[in-house]
Enzyme design. Structure first.
Site, short mmCIF file in Angstrom:
data_model
loop_
_atom_site.label_atom_id
_atom_site.label_comp_id
_atom_site.label_asym_id
_atom_site.label_seq_id
_atom_site.Cartn_x
_atom_site.Cartn_y
_atom_site.Cartn_z
N GLN A 132 45.10 -9.53 -14.96
CA GLN A 132 44.65 -10.41 -13.89
C GLN A 132 43.52 -9.78 -13.05
OE1 GLN A 132 47.29 -11.68 -10.64
NE2 GLN A 132 46.97 -13.76 -11.35
N GLU A 144 9.03 -8.08 -3.26
CA GLU A 144 8.78 -9.37 -2.57
C GLU A 144 9.62 -9.53 -1.30
OE1 GLU A 144 7.78 -12.86 -4.59
OE2 GLU A 144 7.42 -11.83 -6.46
N TRP A 155 2.09 -0.01 -6.09
CA TRP A 155 3.20 -0.72 -6.77
C TRP A 155 2.73 -2.01 -7.42
CZ3 TRP A 155 7.00 2.58 -6.44
CH2 TRP A 155 7.30 3.23 -5.25
N ILE A 156 1.51 -2.11 -7.86
CA ILE A 156 1.02 -3.42 -8.28
C ILE A 156 1.44 -3.74 -9.72
CG2 ILE A 156 -1.00 -4.96 -8.38
CD1 ILE A 156 0.00 -3.86 -5.51
N ARG A 215 38.27 -5.95 -26.37
CA ARG A 215 38.76 -4.59 -26.11
C ARG A 215 40.26 -4.64 -25.77
NH1 ARG A 215 37.55 0.92 -26.60
NH2 ARG A 215 38.47 2.05 -24.84
N GLY A 256 33.94 3.35 -19.80
CA GLY A 256 32.97 4.40 -20.13
C GLY A 256 31.79 3.90 -20.94
N GLN A 285 31.87 -2.32 -14.94
CA GLN A 285 33.23 -1.80 -14.77
C GLN A 285 34.15 -2.31 -15.90
OE1 GLN A 285 33.80 0.34 -12.36
NE2 GLN A 285 35.95 0.68 -12.90
N GLU A 297 0.85 -1.19 0.00
CA GLU A 297 0.00 0.00 0.00
C GLU A 297 0.89 1.24 0.00
OE1 GLU A 297 -2.68 -0.38 3.33
OE2 GLU A 297 -3.55 -2.23 2.53
N PRO A 298 0.27 2.43 -0.22
CA PRO A 298 1.11 3.64 -0.25
C PRO A 298 1.95 3.82 1.02
CG PRO A 298 -1.12 4.15 -1.00
CD PRO A 298 -1.14 2.73 -0.54
C1 LIG Z 1 8.70 -2.18 -9.36
C2 LIG Z 1 7.97 -2.69 -8.16
C3 LIG Z 1 7.03 -3.66 -8.32
C4 LIG Z 1 6.30 -4.11 -7.22
N1 LIG Z 1 5.31 -5.04 -7.40
C5 LIG Z 1 4.49 -5.34 -6.35
C6 LIG Z 1 3.33 -6.17 -6.55
O1 LIG Z 1 3.07 -6.66 -7.65
N2 LIG Z 1 2.53 -6.41 -5.49
C7 LIG Z 1 2.78 -5.88 -4.24
O2 LIG Z 1 2.01 -6.13 -3.32
N3 LIG Z 1 3.88 -5.10 -4.03
C8 LIG Z 1 4.72 -4.81 -5.04
N4 LIG Z 1 5.82 -4.01 -4.85
C9 LIG Z 1 6.05 -3.44 -3.53
C10 LIG Z 1 7.26 -4.00 -2.83
O3 LIG Z 1 7.00 -5.30 -2.39
C11 LIG Z 1 7.64 -3.04 -1.70
O4 LIG Z 1 8.15 -1.87 -2.30
C12 LIG Z 1 8.65 -3.65 -0.77
O5 LIG Z 1 8.10 -4.69 -0.02
C13 LIG Z 1 9.20 -2.59 0.21
O6 LIG Z 1 8.17 -1.86 0.81
P1 LIG Z 1 8.21 -0.27 0.81
O7 LIG Z 1 8.52 0.20 -0.54
O8 LIG Z 1 6.97 0.22 1.45
O9 LIG Z 1 9.45 0.08 1.72
P2 LIG Z 1 9.42 0.23 3.32
O10 LIG Z 1 8.72 -0.92 3.92
O11 LIG Z 1 8.96 1.59 3.65
O12 LIG Z 1 10.96 0.12 3.63
C14 LIG Z 1 11.89 1.17 3.37
C15 LIG Z 1 13.28 0.71 3.79
O13 LIG Z 1 13.27 0.40 5.20
C16 LIG Z 1 13.71 -0.93 5.39
N5 LIG Z 1 12.96 -1.54 6.50
C17 LIG Z 1 11.63 -1.59 6.67
N6 LIG Z 1 11.34 -2.26 7.80
C18 LIG Z 1 12.53 -2.67 8.34
C19 LIG Z 1 12.91 -3.41 9.51
N7 LIG Z 1 12.00 -3.92 10.34
N8 LIG Z 1 14.22 -3.61 9.74
C20 LIG Z 1 15.16 -3.12 8.90
N9 LIG Z 1 14.87 -2.41 7.78
C21 LIG Z 1 13.58 -2.20 7.50
C22 LIG Z 1 13.41 -1.65 4.09
O14 LIG Z 1 14.23 -2.79 3.93
C23 LIG Z 1 13.71 -0.56 3.07
O15 LIG Z 1 15.09 -0.54 2.84
C24 LIG Z 1 6.58 -3.59 -5.93
C25 LIG Z 1 7.57 -2.62 -5.78
C26 LIG Z 1 8.26 -2.16 -6.87
C27 LIG Z 1 9.29 -1.08 -6.67
#
Ligand SMILES: Cc1cc2nc3c(=O)[nH]c(=O)nc-3n(C[C@H](O)[C@H](O)[C@H](O)COP(=O)(O)OP(=O)(O)OC[C@H]3O[C@@H](n4cnc5c(N)ncnc54)[C@H](O)[C@@H]3O)c2cc1C
Length: 453
Positions: free
Chosen positions: A278, A362, A155-156, A267, A339, A335, A126-127
């Site tokens: 190496q 995920e 993000w679905i 290259r 360039g 790397q 969710e957002p």
């Molecule tokens: C291109 C894309 C496709 C996606 N597709 C889907 C989809 O099809 N269906 C779906 O449901 N979701 C989907 N997602 C959502 C995705 O699963 C989430 O973005 C992901 O789980 C992270 O959640 P968030 O973005 O809210 O980050 P947040 O949960 O806000 O986390 C932000 C940062 O804080 C860290 N963090 C959070 N909690 C902890 C903790 N307890 N300890 C340590 N670090 C923590 C996280 O690791 C991350 O680095 C997608 C996302 C993207 C970018």
């Protein structure tokens, strides 16, 4: 133990490779630039039987195991990671349906997706929450036998052109994961709103959008799991889909490495081919070792799932490792290009951009580490005795002390019991501990019996 794949699996891998080289590789850079999903290319995957992989045979599917999925997805991802995400999105969307107990719904949706091209997406995020799945607030309210959904999913993947969605919503956000249920959503209903495609740095030809529910009515026939059981269904889904992210990351890393191998052989610098330095030889040796290890881990976690074991732990270890090495290998391979690697003249910059997503979706790498550390510090069953029970006698630098130590061992041969001082580790052999430790002078109570004969 057998690490080989069967002839049938090799055939499947070949078919996936042929599809990927024919349809994905020639189109991916154009659609990546445009940031749109080439649906006609995805339809070809469906025609080739390379989509909807877990659909059971009784509904017309192939009922592939996770290992077969991994073989297929590695090939697709090696050619076009974003399109592999799109194609594999159906496997993700299907898992909750296939694992739920709603037989009638399974039959209807699976049969439809086999007979007709269609997309099913998956929505927990969710957002305001992604990692914290238990914190979802998209609301599910009961109304007789129906459930009414209100709220947003963010993000679905594939939501922009999906026919169905497996959606998780909360009947009681205050009770967190205990209120989560899972519902099959029909995306053509007016009460579903799909937002605009979100522009991304990588996986640009996979569609990503927001989903909004405005009083969406879920009839009882479309319930995957009632509130209370949805969280566990989501976790079981991730346990089966994270190994596949491992396969995707392996495929991407493999391509990055192969492009770099090709480049360094051609290259020239300082009168030699780059391949003769190496520093680059070692870099590529490490890339190869990482790719092969990621694949081994992927296959191991698929094996867990395919043989009926709980794949949760290996799924997390695989996703974590493969995602991290995909990033490393893409960076090291870039790397090697110097360039040119940093430009759109070579395919490597796209793989570098694409690799980052594996550490995020995920379950981020942090979330995988949380799952692994819970095991390490909780359910892990050690072989060694607790530290204070280890029959460990430190040997001093002093030669005389060493002699005394060896004397001790000689003496111990006749002894029935051994006692270890918890403070300094001194071992005393005899039926009883000494009144005082001869080394650290702590009283008898610090001694613990460590073995007896
Ligand atoms: C291109 C894309 C496709 C996606 N597709 C889907 C989809 O099809 N269906 C779906 O449901 N979701 C989907 N997602 C959502 C995705 O699963 C989430 O973005 C992901 O789980 C992270 O959640 P968030 O973005 O809210 O980050 P947040 O949960 O806000 O986390 C932000 C940062 O804080 C860290 N963090 C959070 N909690 C902890 C903790 N307890 N300890 C340590 N670090 C923590 C996280 O690791 C991350 O680095 C997608 C996302 C993207 C970018």
């Amino acid at each position: 133990m057998d690490f080989s794949i069967t002839d049938k699996q090799k055939k499947l891998q070949k078919a996936a490779r042929e599809y990927s080289l024919k349809w994905l590789l020639p189109t991916v850079h154009k659609y990546d630039d445009l940031g749109i999903t080439p649906v006609h290319v995805i339809v070809e995957a469906w025609k080739a039987g390379l989509m909807n992989l877990p659909i059971p045979k009784k509904y017309g599917g192939n009922e592939y195991g996770l290992l077969e999925e991994a073989l297929i997805v590695e090939e697709m991802s090696a050619a076009a990671p974003g399109m592999a995400t799109t194609i594999n999105g159906n496997n993700l969307g299907l898992e909750p349906l296939i694992m739920c107990g709603n037989e009638q719904l399974k039959e209807e949706i699976c049969t439809d997706l086999i007979k007709n091209f269609g997309i099913i997406c998956f929505a927990t995020s969710e957002p305001n929450m992604g990692s914290d799945v238990g914190g979802m607030i998209c609301k599910a309210e009961q109304d007789g036998e129906e459930w009414i959904l209100n709220g947003k999913k963010y993000w679905i993947t594939n939501a922009g052109f999906a026919k169905y969605a497996s959606v998780f919503a909360n009947a009681d956000p205050k009770s967190r994961h205990k209120g989560i249920g899972a519902f099959l959503i029909r995306m053509d209903k007016e009460s579903v709103e799909v937002g605009r495609h979100i522009e991304k740095m990588g996986h640009r030809c996979s569609n990503t959008t927001v989903l909004k529910f405005n009083n969406y009515r879920v009839p009882k026939e479309d319930i995957l799991e009632l509130p209370g059981k949805g969280f566990s269904l989501a976790i079981k889904t991730f346990s089966r889909t994270r190994p596949i992210i491992g396969a995707m990351a392996t495929g991407l890393a493999r391509s990055a490495m192969e492009y770099a191998i090709h480049y360094v052989k051609k290259r020239r610098a300082f009168g030699k081919n780059l391949a003769e330095f190496q520093a680059l030889q070692f870099l590529l040796a490490e890339c190869y070792q990482k790719v092969e290890t990621a694949r081994l881990m992927t296959w191991r976690s698929c094996w867990d799932a395919d043989t009926g074991k709980d794949p949760l732990l290996w799924a997390s270890m695989t996703k974590l490792y493969a995602a991290e090495i995909a990033m490393d290998v893409a960076s090291d391979a870039l790397q090697c290009f110097g360039g040119y690697g940093y430009t759109k003249m070579q395919p490597i910059e796209k793989l570098f951009r694409d690799a980052k997503l594996y550490q995020i979706y995920e379950g981020t790498s942090h979330i995988q580490k949380i799952i692994i550390s819970r095991h390490v510090l909780g359910t892990y069953d050690p072989v060694m005795p607790p530290l204070e029970d280890v029959p460990f006698a430190p040997v001093d630098e002093d030669y005389d002390d060493k002699l005394e130590y060896f004397d001790d061992i000689k003496k111990s041969k006749g002894a029935k019991k051994a006692w270890r001082c918890r403070i300094c580790g001194h071992i005393h052999y005899g039926d009883e501990p000494p009144e005082e430790c001869p080394v650290c002078k702590f009283p008898k109570g610090v001694f613990k019996e460590v073995w007896s004969r």
